[in-house]
Write an enzyme that holds these catalytic residues in place. Structure first.
Site, short mmCIF file in Angstrom:
data_model
loop_
_atom_site.label_atom_id
_atom_site.label_comp_id
_atom_site.label_asym_id
_atom_site.label_seq_id
_atom_site.Cartn_x
_atom_site.Cartn_y
_atom_site.Cartn_z
CB SER A 69 12.76 1.70 2.30
OG SER A 69 12.27 2.92 2.74
CB ALA A 163 12.20 0.48 6.13
CE LYS A 164 5.37 5.09 1.50
NZ LYS A 164 4.28 5.03 2.48
CB ALA A 165 9.20 -2.10 5.19
CE1 TYR A 169 1.87 2.46 5.28
CE2 TYR A 169 3.94 1.33 4.87
CZ TYR A 169 3.22 2.49 4.97
OH TYR A 169 3.84 3.69 4.75
#
Ligand code: PMP
Length: 299
Positions: A69, A163-165, A169
């Site tokens: 990520s 990506a867990k960016a 969110y």
């Protein structure tokens, strides 16, 4: 319901320690300056890991994803996967967290306060705390009450969608706040093409006549729980279709559920809103996968 989860003490005022750039420091002293690239420009990636009976589930996979990520955001995490795994173990041990949640994160520091971030340093921290069922126990029996989000998951040409960016969110929090205010547990987001994508923090599955259907993870997180549940389903001999799902296809499903590290496997009772009203039962296949997942993470 998720909005009734008791968070306890605020997150900046707790006992114990946090792993911060290579060492354990007091929880309440783990601070960053407000002029920080991560905060201003979304230069931040993170992970969510659950620990069960003192063993973190798929720890290496999560920390590999953290590094990936970060790479998607042009950031090089200054620790190896092994060091990150060790950091998670230490963060849990420091607070005696045996059943709970681990949150590693990496962000750009304060060297530059403009869009350009070519000289920024990368920082890493890991915190751990106890966390009950994400959606509460009632949802596990009756199924979640979902609606549809007004926001769409962006195209991979618009944002680094795998990506867990933190920045991705923004639309999840807007969605979640609105749906909880409207009396729902969560919401299904469509993607930029109008296909069913996922919820605000969990992947989507449905069951049509004994076969499992789930959206192709081509513009949102290919969850580690999603991949695990697909494996479990195949072990049970269930047919799994990864495909683009139109909203109208929801009407064909008898069961549906969400998957995620925090959400685990949580059944969906209904999805109601701007794209139609759909009802599901908490059926045998969903129950079997919930039990299989629960057994796997605790073994
Ligand atoms: N989508 C989003 C937006 C999420 O935040 C999560 C939780 N990390 C997931 C899917 C599920 O991912 P995982 O199973 O790896 O936790």
């Amino acid at each position: 319901m998720s909005n009734s989860v008791d968070w306890g003490q605020p997150f900046d005022n707790r006992d114990g320690k946090i792993w911060f750039d290579g060492k354990l420091i007091e929880w309440n002293d783990s601070k960053i300056h407000i002029l920080n690239h991560g905060l201003h420009y979304g230069s931040c990636v993170f992970e969510g890991i659950r620990i069960y009976n003192g063993k973190a589930f798929k720890l290496t996979e999560h920390n590999q994803r953290l590094i990936k990520s970060a790479e998607h955001l042009g950031m090089k995490v200054p620790f190896t996967v092994e060091q990150l795994n060790q950091a998670c173990v230490e963060a849990c041990a420091a607070r005696d967290v045996k059943d709970g949640y681990i949150r590693p994160l990496a962000w750009r520091g304060s060297e530059q306060m403009a869009v350009l971030a070519n000289k920024s340093t990368i920082h890493v921290a890991v915190a751990a705390w106890g966390w009950p069922a994400y959606f509460g126990n009632e949802a596990l029996e009756k199924g979640l009450k979902l609606t549809f989000s007004d926001w769409k998951r962006p195209s991979p040409e618009t944002a680094p969608t795998s990506a867990k960016a933190a920045g991705l969110y923004m639309i999840c929090t807007l969605t979640k706040n609105k749906c909880v205010a409207d009396g729902y547990d969560d919401a299904i987001m469509l993607d930029y093409r109008g296909y069913v994508a996922e919820a605000t923090g969990a992947n989507f599955f449905m069951i049509i006549n004994g076969e499992i259907h789930t959206p192709i993870a081509d513009c949102f997180l290919n969850g580690i729980t999603r991949q695990t549940v697909i494996e479990l389903a195949k072990k049970n001999g269930y047919k799994v279709h990864e495909r683009h799902i139109d909203v109208e296809d929801l009407a064909m499903a008898q069961e549906a559920f969400l998957t995620g590290t925090a959400a685990e496997v949580t059944p969906i009772g209904s999805i109601k809103g701007k794209h139609g009203n759909f009802e599901f039962k908490v059926g045998d296949m969903t129950k079997k996968l919930m039990a299989d997942y629960s057994a796997l993470v605790r073994n």
